[in-house]
Design a protein around this motif. Structure first.
Motif, PDB file in Angstrom:
ATOM      1  N   PRO A  56       0.702  -1.682   0.157  1.00 16.67           N
ATOM      2  CA  PRO A  56      -0.169   0.346  -0.327  1.00 16.67           C
ATOM      3  C   PRO A  56       0.955   1.348  -0.249  1.00 16.67           C
ATOM      4  O   PRO A  56       0.326   2.059  -0.658  1.00 16.67           O
ATOM      5  CB  PRO A  56      -1.018  -0.277   1.023  1.00 16.67           C
ATOM      6  N   TRP A  57       1.904   1.319   0.432  1.00 17.21           N
ATOM      7  CA  TRP A  57       2.701   2.198   0.378  1.00 17.21           C
ATOM      8  C   TRP A  57       3.365   2.527  -0.944  1.00 17.21           C
ATOM      9  O   TRP A  57       3.718   3.979  -0.641  1.00 17.21           O
ATOM     10  CB  TRP A  57       4.199   2.615   1.737  1.00 17.21           C
ATOM     11  N   LEU A  58       3.600   2.034  -1.985  1.00 18.50           N
ATOM     12  CA  LEU A  58       3.962   2.211  -3.520  1.00 18.50           C
ATOM     13  C   LEU A  58       2.553   2.841  -4.228  1.00 18.50           C
ATOM     14  O   LEU A  58       3.233   2.987  -5.758  1.00 18.50           O
ATOM     15  CB  LEU A  58       4.764   1.157  -3.789  1.00 18.50           C
ATOM     16  N   GLU A  59       1.467   2.788  -3.465  1.00 21.16           N
ATOM     17  CA  GLU A  59       0.718   3.658  -4.041  1.00 21.16           C
ATOM     18  C   GLU A  59       0.576   4.750  -4.499  1.00 21.16           C
ATOM     19  O   GLU A  59       1.195   5.767  -3.411  1.00 21.16           O
ATOM     20  CB  GLU A  59      -0.692   2.791  -3.237  1.00 21.16           C
ATOM     21  N   GLY A  60       0.582   5.387  -5.787  1.00 23.48           N
ATOM     22  CA  GLY A  60       0.624   6.639  -6.521  1.00 23.48           C
ATOM     23  C   GLY A  60       2.215   6.872  -6.079  1.00 23.48           C
ATOM     24  O   GLY A  60       3.478   5.928  -6.392  1.00 23.48           O
ATOM     25  N   SER A  61       2.730   8.450  -6.041  1.00 21.91           N
ATOM     26  CA  SER A  61       3.761   9.163  -6.431  1.00 21.91           C
ATOM     27  C   SER A  61       4.726   8.691  -5.580  1.00 21.91           C
ATOM     28  O   SER A  61       4.897   7.777  -4.121  1.00 21.91           O
ATOM     29  CB  SER A  61       4.238  10.212  -6.310  1.00 21.91           C
ATOM     30  N   LEU A  62       6.657   8.853  -5.661  1.00 21.49           N
ATOM     31  CA  LEU A  62       7.442   8.689  -4.501  1.00 21.49           C
ATOM     32  C   LEU A  62       7.368   9.569  -3.068  1.00 21.49           C
ATOM     33  O   LEU A  62       7.507   9.122  -1.804  1.00 21.49           O
ATOM     34  CB  LEU A  62       8.487   8.807  -5.097  1.00 21.49           C
ATOM     35  N   VAL A  63       6.436  10.807  -3.275  1.00 18.98           N
ATOM     36  CA  VAL A  63       5.783  11.230  -2.593  1.00 18.98           C
ATOM     37  C   VAL A  63       4.660  11.340  -1.507  1.00 18.98           C
ATOM     38  O   VAL A  63       5.066  10.798  -0.315  1.00 18.98           O
ATOM     39  CB  VAL A  63       6.053  13.056  -2.659  1.00 18.98           C
ATOM     40  N   GLU A  64       4.278  10.371  -2.332  1.00 20.91           N
ATOM     41  CA  GLU A  64       3.145   9.303  -1.499  1.00 20.91           C
ATOM     42  C   GLU A  64       3.441   8.279  -0.274  1.00 20.91           C
ATOM     43  O   GLU A  64       2.929   7.952   1.111  1.00 20.91           O
ATOM     44  CB  GLU A  64       1.805   8.778  -1.980  1.00 20.91           C
ATOM     45  N   ALA A  65       4.554   7.913  -0.482  1.00 23.64           N
ATOM     46  CA  ALA A  65       5.260   7.074  -0.056  1.00 23.64           C
ATOM     47  C   ALA A  65       6.258   7.759   1.637  1.00 23.64           C
ATOM     48  O   ALA A  65       5.715   6.908   2.616  1.00 23.64           O
ATOM     49  CB  ALA A  65       6.779   5.715  -0.564  1.00 23.64           C
ATOM     50  N   TYR A  66       6.988   8.513   0.973  1.00 23.06           N
ATOM     51  CA  TYR A  66       7.023   9.712   2.007  1.00 23.06           C
ATOM     52  C   TYR A  66       5.854   9.585   2.927  1.00 23.06           C
ATOM     53  O   TYR A  66       6.331   9.962   4.910  1.00 23.06           O
ATOM     54  CB  TYR A  66       7.885  10.632   1.484  1.00 23.06           C
ATOM     55  N   ARG A  67       4.656  10.010   3.046  1.00 20.35           N
ATOM     56  CA  ARG A  67       3.556  10.449   3.551  1.00 20.35           C
ATOM     57  C   ARG A  67       3.246   8.994   3.747  1.00 20.35           C
ATOM     58  O   ARG A  67       3.375   9.807   5.910  1.00 20.35           O
ATOM     59  CB  ARG A  67       2.280  11.417   2.479  1.00 20.35           C
ATOM     60  N   ARG A  68       3.675   8.027   4.050  1.00 17.05           N
ATOM     61  CA  ARG A  68       3.099   7.809   4.641  1.00 17.05           C
ATOM     62  C   ARG A  68       3.750   6.931   5.864  1.00 17.05           C
ATOM     63  O   ARG A  68       3.369   6.697   6.821  1.00 17.05           O
ATOM     64  CB  ARG A  68       2.691   5.745   3.991  1.00 17.05           C
ATOM     65  N   CYS A  69       5.104   6.907   5.375  1.00 15.54           N
ATOM     66  CA  CYS A  69       6.634   6.900   6.371  1.00 15.54           C
ATOM     67  C   CYS A  69       6.443   7.873   7.715  1.00 15.54           C
ATOM     68  O   CYS A  69       6.031   7.462   8.477  1.00 15.54           O
ATOM     69  CB  CYS A  69       7.364   6.369   5.747  1.00 15.54           C
ATOM     70  N   ALA A  70       5.927   8.539   6.942  1.00 18.30           N
ATOM     71  CA  ALA A  70       5.571  10.011   7.808  1.00 18.30           C
ATOM     72  C   ALA A  70       4.526  10.478   9.039  1.00 18.30           C
ATOM     73  O   ALA A  70       5.095  10.317  10.616  1.00 18.30           O
ATOM     74  CB  ALA A  70       6.094  11.019   7.340  1.00 18.30           C
ATOM     75  N   GLU A  71       3.407  10.154   8.337  1.00 18.05           N
ATOM     76  CA  GLU A  71       2.620   9.433   9.150  1.00 18.05           C
ATOM     77  C   GLU A  71       3.043   8.515  10.933  1.00 18.05           C
ATOM     78  O   GLU A  71       2.503   8.559  11.752  1.00 18.05           O
ATOM     79  CB  GLU A  71       1.005   8.769   8.979  1.00 18.05           C
ATOM     80  N   ALA A  72       3.324   7.461  10.218  1.00 14.95           N
ATOM     81  CA  ALA A  72       3.838   6.553  10.834  1.00 14.95           C
ATOM     82  C   ALA A  72       5.027   7.072  12.117  1.00 14.95           C
ATOM     83  O   ALA A  72       4.601   6.408  13.385  1.00 14.95           O
ATOM     84  CB  ALA A  72       4.688   5.517  10.482  1.00 14.95           C
TER      85      ALA A  72
END
Length: 211
Positions: A56-72
């Protein structure tokens, strides 16, 4: 104490001159991901997260993965009683004073800061045919910025880097025991991501490399 200077992949041509300025025993290498240089050693810890295709973290752009990681990470630090925030794309000021050579001289998308805007953690990412490798490097205790600045022949940047960064121990108001922190961090990441995560054990007085 063991240190190493880790260059972003776009800085590979700087390796010989950076190595020539380092004292004996300090290594220099180039990582597979982009961004500026970091100083791995006392005060530094990192995690390497291998995300397979379809995660799921790889759905969308590179930036989206960073956002999911940051939220965690924001939630994890809140559980520790530490106020940390993620900096959205475009919300952080561009690095001035020529600090773009250093990873902690500015902010990439969704990287972590304290409430005063001092950088605490940096992200790096490399996409592969199998998925992605996401790296998280954070400051557990104050690091030797003077050593990194000397390697780039920029001693004038040391007070700027020191002023614009913060460690978890400083936020906590007391030293954080590295082995206990790493174990809790790894458990959190594996629970949130649903995968085994490589969080190397730090050396005495905290360390590891962002791969």
């Amino acid at each position: 104490m063991h240190h190493s200077v880790v260059l972003g992949c776009a800085q590979h041509r700087l390796l010989p001159e950076v190595a020539s300025r380092l004292p004996a025993g300090v290594a220099v290498r180039v990582r597979g991901s982009g961004g500026g240089a970091v100083l791995a050693g006392p005060g530094w810890v990192s995690a390497v997260i291998h995300l397979p295709l379809g995660h799921p973290w790889l759905e969308g752009s590179l930036v989206e993965a960073y956002r999911r990681c940051a939220e965690a990470h924001v939630a994890f630090f809140a559980d520790l009683g530490l106020a940390v925030r993620a900096i959205p794309p475009g919300a952080a000021p561009a690095p001035d004073g020529g600090l773009d050579w250093a990873c902690f001289g500015g902010f990439g998308p969704w990287e972590l800061a304290d409430t005063k805007g001092r950088k605490l953690a940096g992200f790096a990412q490399r996409r592969t045919r199998e998925g992605a490798v996401l790296g998280v490097g954070l400051l557990l205790s104050p690091v030797a910025w003077a050593l990194l600045c000397e390697a780039f022949a920029r001693p004038q940047d040391e007070p700027l880097l020191r002023a614009r960064t913060v460690s978890l121990s400083e936020l906590n108001g007391a030293p954080i025991e590295p082995q206990d922190f790493v174990a809790r961090w790894q458990r959190c990441l594996e629970r949130v991501i649903g995968l085994k995560t490589d969080v190397p054990q730090p050396l005495p007085m905290q360390r590891e490399d962002l791969t």
